[in-house]
Design an enzyme around this catalytic site. Structure first.
Site, PDB file in Angstrom:
ATOM      1  N   ASP A  17      45.286  42.745  34.800  1.00 23.78           N
ATOM      2  CA  ASP A  17      45.462  43.264  33.442  1.00 23.78           C
ATOM      3  C   ASP A  17      46.007  42.202  32.477  1.00 23.78           C
ATOM      4  O   ASP A  17      46.574  42.529  31.444  1.00 23.78           O
ATOM      5  CB  ASP A  17      46.370  44.511  33.441  1.00 23.78           C
ATOM      6  CG  ASP A  17      47.741  44.213  34.002  1.00 23.78           C
ATOM      7  OD1 ASP A  17      47.928  43.111  34.567  1.00 23.78           O
ATOM      8  OD2 ASP A  17      48.633  45.068  33.884  1.00 23.78           O
ATOM      9  N   HIS A  70      35.968  14.477  33.596  1.00 23.55           N
ATOM     10  CA  HIS A  70      36.673  15.640  33.041  1.00 23.55           C
ATOM     11  C   HIS A  70      37.682  16.192  34.046  1.00 23.55           C
ATOM     12  O   HIS A  70      37.881  17.403  34.144  1.00 23.55           O
ATOM     13  CB  HIS A  70      35.692  16.726  32.603  1.00 23.55           C
ATOM     14  CG  HIS A  70      35.067  16.421  31.272  1.00 23.55           C
ATOM     15  ND1 HIS A  70      34.094  17.209  30.709  1.00 23.55           N
ATOM     16  CD2 HIS A  70      35.284  15.422  30.389  1.00 23.55           C
ATOM     17  CE1 HIS A  70      33.731  16.693  29.534  1.00 23.55           C
ATOM     18  NE2 HIS A  70      34.439  15.622  29.325  1.00 23.55           N
ATOM     19  N   ASP A 127      43.434  11.820  28.646  1.00 27.52           N
ATOM     20  CA  ASP A 127      42.532  12.226  27.558  1.00 27.52           C
ATOM     21  C   ASP A 127      43.051  13.570  27.065  1.00 27.52           C
ATOM     22  O   ASP A 127      42.771  14.600  27.674  1.00 27.52           O
ATOM     23  CB  ASP A 127      41.096  12.315  28.102  1.00 27.52           C
ATOM     24  CG  ASP A 127      40.077  12.686  27.026  1.00 27.52           C
ATOM     25  OD1 ASP A 127      40.479  13.206  25.965  1.00 27.52           O
ATOM     26  OD2 ASP A 127      38.873  12.473  27.269  1.00 27.52           O
ATOM     27  N   ASP A 144      41.486  14.230  19.597  1.00 24.69           N
ATOM     28  CA  ASP A 144      40.914  13.888  20.908  1.00 24.69           C
ATOM     29  C   ASP A 144      41.152  12.396  21.142  1.00 24.69           C
ATOM     30  O   ASP A 144      40.435  11.561  20.596  1.00 24.69           O
ATOM     31  CB  ASP A 144      39.416  14.222  20.905  1.00 24.69           C
ATOM     32  CG  ASP A 144      38.777  13.998  22.263  1.00 24.69           C
ATOM     33  OD1 ASP A 144      39.502  13.671  23.228  1.00 24.69           O
ATOM     34  OD2 ASP A 144      37.544  14.149  22.362  1.00 24.69           O
ATOM     35  N   HIS A 199      28.663   8.217  30.162  1.00 19.66           N
ATOM     36  CA  HIS A 199      28.698   9.213  29.081  1.00 19.66           C
ATOM     37  C   HIS A 199      28.436   8.534  27.746  1.00 19.66           C
ATOM     38  O   HIS A 199      28.436   7.307  27.651  1.00 19.66           O
ATOM     39  CB  HIS A 199      30.050   9.946  29.060  1.00 19.66           C
ATOM     40  CG  HIS A 199      31.252   9.052  28.896  1.00 19.66           C
ATOM     41  ND1 HIS A 199      31.636   8.543  27.675  1.00 19.66           N
ATOM     42  CD2 HIS A 199      32.144   8.578  29.796  1.00 19.66           C
ATOM     43  CE1 HIS A 199      32.722   7.805  27.837  1.00 19.66           C
ATOM     44  NE2 HIS A 199      33.053   7.797  29.115  1.00 19.66           N
ATOM     45  N   HIS A 250      31.323  11.822  19.948  1.00 17.87           N
ATOM     46  CA  HIS A 250      30.941  13.185  19.583  1.00 17.87           C
ATOM     47  C   HIS A 250      31.672  13.504  18.294  1.00 17.87           C
ATOM     48  O   HIS A 250      32.662  12.842  17.945  1.00 17.87           O
ATOM     49  CB  HIS A 250      31.278  14.190  20.689  1.00 17.87           C
ATOM     50  CG  HIS A 250      32.717  14.175  21.143  1.00 17.87           C
ATOM     51  ND1 HIS A 250      33.731  14.791  20.442  1.00 17.87           N
ATOM     52  CD2 HIS A 250      33.312  13.596  22.216  1.00 17.87           C
ATOM     53  CE1 HIS A 250      34.880  14.612  21.076  1.00 17.87           C
ATOM     54  NE2 HIS A 250      34.665  13.869  22.149  1.00 17.87           N
ATOM     55  N   HIS A 264      34.369  19.194  20.632  1.00 21.74           N
ATOM     56  CA  HIS A 264      32.995  18.676  20.506  1.00 21.74           C
ATOM     57  C   HIS A 264      32.399  19.453  19.338  1.00 21.74           C
ATOM     58  O   HIS A 264      31.823  20.519  19.519  1.00 21.74           O
ATOM     59  CB  HIS A 264      32.196  18.887  21.794  1.00 21.74           C
ATOM     60  CG  HIS A 264      32.781  18.122  22.962  1.00 21.74           C
ATOM     61  ND1 HIS A 264      32.457  18.398  24.265  1.00 21.74           N
ATOM     62  CD2 HIS A 264      33.659  17.090  23.004  1.00 21.74           C
ATOM     63  CE1 HIS A 264      33.128  17.569  25.065  1.00 21.74           C
ATOM     64  NE2 HIS A 264      33.861  16.769  24.318  1.00 21.74           N
ATOM     65  N   GLU A 286      34.735   6.397  22.151  1.00 20.66           N
ATOM     66  CA  GLU A 286      35.416   6.426  23.440  1.00 20.66           C
ATOM     67  C   GLU A 286      34.581   5.856  24.577  1.00 20.66           C
ATOM     68  O   GLU A 286      34.199   6.576  25.485  1.00 20.66           O
ATOM     69  CB  GLU A 286      35.826   7.861  23.773  1.00 20.66           C
ATOM     70  CG  GLU A 286      34.708   8.901  23.630  1.00 20.66           C
ATOM     71  CD  GLU A 286      35.129  10.285  24.133  1.00 20.66           C
ATOM     72  OE1 GLU A 286      35.755  10.347  25.205  1.00 20.66           O
ATOM     73  OE2 GLU A 286      34.837  11.281  23.461  1.00 20.66           O
ATOM     74  N   TYR A 323      34.019   3.209  34.760  1.00 20.96           N
ATOM     75  CA  TYR A 323      34.570   3.976  35.880  1.00 20.96           C
ATOM     76  C   TYR A 323      33.990   3.423  37.179  1.00 20.96           C
ATOM     77  O   TYR A 323      32.792   3.559  37.425  1.00 20.96           O
ATOM     78  CB  TYR A 323      34.228   5.462  35.728  1.00 20.96           C
ATOM     79  CG  TYR A 323      34.505   5.967  34.328  1.00 20.96           C
ATOM     80  CD1 TYR A 323      35.761   6.438  33.962  1.00 20.96           C
ATOM     81  CD2 TYR A 323      33.506   5.912  33.336  1.00 20.96           C
ATOM     82  CE1 TYR A 323      36.020   6.861  32.676  1.00 20.96           C
ATOM     83  CE2 TYR A 323      33.762   6.325  32.042  1.00 20.96           C
ATOM     84  CZ  TYR A 323      35.016   6.808  31.709  1.00 20.96           C
ATOM     85  OH  TYR A 323      35.268   7.219  30.430  1.00 20.96           O
ATOM     86  N   ARG A 366      39.211   4.481  29.962  1.00 18.39           N
ATOM     87  CA  ARG A 366      38.569   5.000  28.746  1.00 18.39           C
ATOM     88  C   ARG A 366      39.579   4.835  27.625  1.00 18.39           C
ATOM     89  O   ARG A 366      40.776   5.041  27.822  1.00 18.39           O
ATOM     90  CB  ARG A 366      38.164   6.467  28.918  1.00 18.39           C
ATOM     91  CG  ARG A 366      37.586   7.094  27.663  1.00 18.39           C
ATOM     92  CD  ARG A 366      36.762   8.361  27.935  1.00 18.39           C
ATOM     93  NE  ARG A 366      37.550   9.517  28.348  1.00 18.39           N
ATOM     94  CZ  ARG A 366      37.550  10.044  29.553  1.00 18.39           C
ATOM     95  NH1 ARG A 366      36.806   9.521  30.516  1.00 18.39           N
ATOM     96  NH2 ARG A 366      38.289  11.119  29.849  1.00 18.39           N
ATOM     97  N   GLU A 417      39.978   5.950  23.526  1.00 15.89           N
ATOM     98  CA  GLU A 417      39.343   6.853  22.548  1.00 15.89           C
ATOM     99  C   GLU A 417      40.188   7.004  21.292  1.00 15.89           C
ATOM    100  O   GLU A 417      41.383   7.287  21.366  1.00 15.89           O
ATOM    101  CB  GLU A 417      39.145   8.234  23.191  1.00 15.89           C
ATOM    102  CG  GLU A 417      38.597   9.297  22.250  1.00 15.89           C
ATOM    103  CD  GLU A 417      38.329  10.617  22.947  1.00 15.89           C
ATOM    104  OE1 GLU A 417      39.066  10.948  23.897  1.00 15.89           O
ATOM    105  OE2 GLU A 417      37.384  11.316  22.536  1.00 15.89           O
TER     106      GLU A 417
END
Ligand SMILES: [Mn+2]
Length: 474
Positions: free
Chosen positions: A78, A290, A307, A318, A390, A394, A401, A418, A422, A439, A441
């Site tokens: 619930d 991610h 990130d 971001d 990637h 964006h 995004h 970004e 890797y 990375r 960004e």
């Protein structure tokens, strides 16, 4: 001497003065007297009115637009997930409540003797419900906050739609229920318009239904001055979160501890939520794009990739930074870091009005490919996507995004830059490079003259990062 009678007479006026002078909106209905707006920096009604006016000007005569609330999603048993308003409704009204919808009709309909082009629906005040769920604005307060003069009860939505929609030949409708969302939605959030459209189809009534995004995506992509100010706040809060996490980082610290420092700072500085689940990966987890399990304990020698972006009043930042948890890059980590940074800086320079969206990516990918060949990680002609899998950018805004109707960079657009490298364990290169994921960004605003890096204030060069990491532990 003032007699008590005259005092009683003046009290309501004193109350009115109080209501006008402070950002507190009052209603006298039920046991609750006040609906309070706690932050002073929400957009004024004029900002929402301007957006609706522009949207109305883009809707063809004979068409209408219906934008509805987000869905209450069940988490378990619930308990529901915290409610987050659907962005198109938030964009046009600022309403954050469930059971709300906006109907825009360029030709207008007659309600209580006058022709209206915008109708807002919100839930009525309900004292017994409000004890559990908090004070509802109710139609009167909603009218003040949004600048929409016709506000009806949400209960009236089906009736009004029954009257209006069959007369339209086209409906812009903001709905992702069909085909995209498969998980349970809590019972009371019935998709009235969706049900009605299905019933109309069964009755043979033809109406063209298209996504409201056909009009709103392009509008949301170009940020107003007020939106840019709001995004700057989200970016500043996020940058401080990154700084705070880096200041206290040390080997042995768990990913969730770094996440806690980050999100504590977001909340401390007034952000409602992270704009997306925080990605905090140490060691091998830096190579998972991610990753958000965030349960590993970092080890001496690990890189950490964070990130994370705060959401402030509906707008998300971001930002990604990567740092050595012990405060000192190894030569291999440093080589990869400097290469990603070189690609990122070059890609940011590409961002300017009139440039194609994919140009910054092309630039970054070429620099990374050349660099990986020079370092002996890749051979000339190999696919750079093995290590940089990637896109570089964006759009960014209410959605992390974000939406857009154009891939030509235009003043007022905000996009991320970004690039990353890797190198997972087992990659086809010298094992000394394994488990290095980097990375970097930043959030870039396109302007008439070029672009502005909104997150430029956050430490980024290898030496700046080394100086910052663990500085609060010393
Ligand atoms: Mn991003």
């Amino acid at each position: 001497m003032i007699c008590s009678l005259s005092l009683a007479w003046i009290l309501p006026f004193a109350f009115l003065l109080l209501v006008t002078a402070y950002p507190v909106l009052a209603q006298s209905q039920g046991v609750y007297e006040h609906y309070e707006v706690y932050d002073a920096d929400f957009f004024p009604p004029s900002e929402y009115a301007a957006r609706r006016k522009l949207a109305l000007s883009k809707i063809e005569s004979g068409a209408g637009m219906l934008v509805r609330n987000g869905d209450v999603r069940n988490r378990s048993n619930d308990v529901d997930y915290e409610f987050r308003q659907r962005n198109n409704l938030l964009y046009l009204t600022g309403i954050t409540e469930t059971q709300s919808a906006l109907l825009l009709l360029p030709n207008g309909i007659e309600i209580e003797g006058k022709s209206v082009r915008e109708i807002l629906f919100v839930a009525e005040r309900n004292p017994s419900h409000e004890i559990w769920e908090g004070i509802r604005m109710g139609p009167k307060v909603a009218a003040t906050i949004t600048g929409i003069s016709t506000v009806l009860s949400y209960e009236e939505l089906p009736e009004i739609l029954d009257e209006v929609v069959p007369e339209l030949d086209k409906l812009y409708y903001d709905n992702w229920l069909f085909g995209v969302i498969t998980e349970p939605i809590v019972g009371e959030e019935i998709d009235w318009p969706g049900m009605m459209l299905m019933m109309m189809a069964e009755d043979g009534i033809k109406i063209e239904v298209v996504q409201a995004g056909e009009i709103l995506d392009g509008m949301r992509a170009i940020k107003s001055e007020a939106e840019i100010e709001m995004m700057k706040k989200a970016v500043e809060i996020s940058a401080e979160g990154h700084r705070e996490a880096m200041r206290y980082a040390r080997p042995g610290m768990a990913e969730y501890e770094l996440e806690a420092l980050m999100e504590y700072t977001f909340h401390r500085l007034g952000a409602e939520e992270p704009g997306y689940p925080s990605i905090v990966g140490a060691g091998p987890n830096t190579c998972i794009l991610h990753y958000n399990t965030n349960r590993r304990k970092s080890q001496d020698g690990d890189l950490v990739l964070m990130d994370c972006g705060a959401e402030y009043h509906g707008y998300s930042a971001d930002i990604t930074r990567t740092f050595p948890v012990n405060g000192k890059f190894t030569p291999e980590q440093r080589a990869i870091y400097d290469l990603v940074l070189k690609a990122q800086n070059a890609a940011i320079k590409e961002c300017a009005s009139g440039v194609q969206f994919f140009e910054p990516h092309r630039k970054a990918a070429r620099i990374i490919a050349e660099g990986l060949v020079q370092l002996g990680i890749m051979e000339f002609g190999d696919d750079v996507r093995t290590y940089f899998m990637h896109g570089t950018s964006h759009f960014l805004g209410m959605d992390v995004h974000d939406v857009s109707d154009s891939y030509v960079l235009t003043p007022g657009m905000v996009l991320t830059v970004e690039p990353g490298i890797y190198i997972a364990e087992g990659s086809d290169c010298d094992p000394k490079w394994w488990n290095i994921g980097v990375r970097i960004e930043d959030d870039i605003l396109v302007t008439e003259e070029g672009s502005i890096n909104l997150s430029a204030g956050l430490e980024k060069t290898a030496s700046e990062i080394e100086k910052l990491v663990g500085s609060k532990n010393k």
